[in-house]
Write an enzyme that holds these catalytic residues in place. Sequence first.
Site, PDB file in Angstrom:
ATOM      1  N   TYR A 149     -17.523  -0.691  11.004  1.00 55.45           N
ATOM      2  CA  TYR A 149     -17.511   0.524  10.193  1.00 55.45           C
ATOM      3  C   TYR A 149     -16.777   0.246   8.897  1.00 55.45           C
ATOM      4  O   TYR A 149     -15.710  -0.356   8.901  1.00 55.45           O
ATOM      5  CB  TYR A 149     -16.822   1.660  10.950  1.00 55.45           C
ATOM      6  N   ASP A 244     -13.305  -6.683   5.406  1.00 55.32           N
ATOM      7  CA  ASP A 244     -12.825  -5.308   5.439  1.00 55.32           C
ATOM      8  C   ASP A 244     -11.630  -5.255   6.383  1.00 55.32           C
ATOM      9  O   ASP A 244     -11.781  -5.196   7.603  1.00 55.32           O
ATOM     10  CB  ASP A 244     -13.941  -4.362   5.901  1.00 55.32           C
ATOM     11  N   LYS A 272      -5.361   2.467   5.099  1.00 56.05           N
ATOM     12  CA  LYS A 272      -4.509   2.790   6.252  1.00 56.05           C
ATOM     13  C   LYS A 272      -3.042   2.369   6.044  1.00 56.05           C
ATOM     14  O   LYS A 272      -2.332   3.066   5.349  1.00 56.05           O
ATOM     15  CB  LYS A 272      -5.145   2.228   7.523  1.00 56.05           C
TER      16      LYS A 272
END
Length: 433
Positions: A149, A244, A272
């Site tokens: 994702y 990523d 994050k």
Amino acid sequence: MTRPTNQRPKSQAAFDLALTKIPGGVNSPARAFGAVGGTPVFFERGEGAWLFDIDGNRYVDYVGSWGPMILGHRHPAVIAAIENALSRGTSFGAPTEAETELANLIIEAVPSIEKVRLVNSGTEATMSAIRLARGFTGKPVVVKFAGNYHGHVDSLLVAAGSSAATLAVPDSPGVTPGTSQDTLVLRYNDPAGLEQAFDRHGPRIAAVICEPVVGNMGCVPATEAFARALRELTERHGALLIFDEVMSGFRVAYGGAQSLLGVTPDLTTLGKIIGGGLPVGAYGGRADVMDQMLPAGKVFQAGTLSGNPLATAAGAATLKVLRDTDPYPQLETLSARLAEGLDEAATAAGIPHTLARCGSMMTLFFHDRPVSDWDVAAQCDTQKFAAWFHGLLDRGIYMPCSQYEALFVSTAHTNADLDATLTAAREVLGQIA
Ligand SMILES: *Cc1c(COP(=O)(O)O)cnc(C)c1O
């Protein structure tokens, strides 16, 4: 004997009201308990490793806001940094020294990053990195892997076509075939499949984007052979390799998953943890590639609140605590203990399972085989997972509400928190066996 479980009438009422004002009652679908049923818990506050809901129940938190809260909630250094920044104003839309400080912390931690641009979310980071890769190479196609994702970027919100070598199809209404046509979706941890795709589409491939340790189909690390193939094939065909690390960055190691794999990507996306609980994303990498971004170069990307003073303060404070205290050995010890305890409890209950872990991220898969890609992950017993999730929730243990999300241990978790978790886990696994 079953214990009294917590009651959550106020969460129920709050959700009923939210449903009338917000689509699905939530501002991000992962929060909606869609995969496990029931009503999301509404929280009032967090403290260290704990969350407190609006009904007054306390939970040991293994969601950590889906990754950012590696220091737990309200870490004193992070709160002090935010308060300090707050006292001087919330947004100027002009450069501040704090942005360079956070950029430098990232650059010092991740050797493949020579220059970095701050944005507001992981989605913005991957979207911008993709545009940059296409702008830099002048090629259209991006390769991604099923079960990875990268945020809700149109061109990455796609599913595999009918055969592994065909271009992708939209995975959401609103994503046009025109957009998905320039994305190729392959199987994760499959070096041969990647090689075939390059044989067939090589001259058109701008970049390969992947999670070097996947968190978004549960915890699935890349094999060494796969990581090597990613680097070799992209280099040979003049495509950029984008790691990523929005989730794995500063999580599995201070230098991210790339430091564990020993692979140097051209670009890295972050988010994050680097925001310390405030909205921050970043993309960075080779200086010659990054300098293609406006105003140094011609690839457009901008943001009114990018490099926001509160967010950069929280992010820099978090990274400095991680750098200066090196909590990774402690996280490893705690996480290993939790993983072994969960594994033993599931074995004792006779439940088919696999425990996957990389540092302080892990997943208890309800599947008897190791999970290496989405095809295997999709076979997990998600009904068992739902029963496991709700059993723990009722006992004050807050786990991610999907089989396909990793759980996180923070520096605020103690052995007492783990003891409580394992006691509840044994009870629940015994009941659902
Ligand atoms: C969370 C995540 C994103 C998206 O980040 P947002 O801040 O939610 O937009 C992208 N990539 C990975 C690997 C993630 O875990």
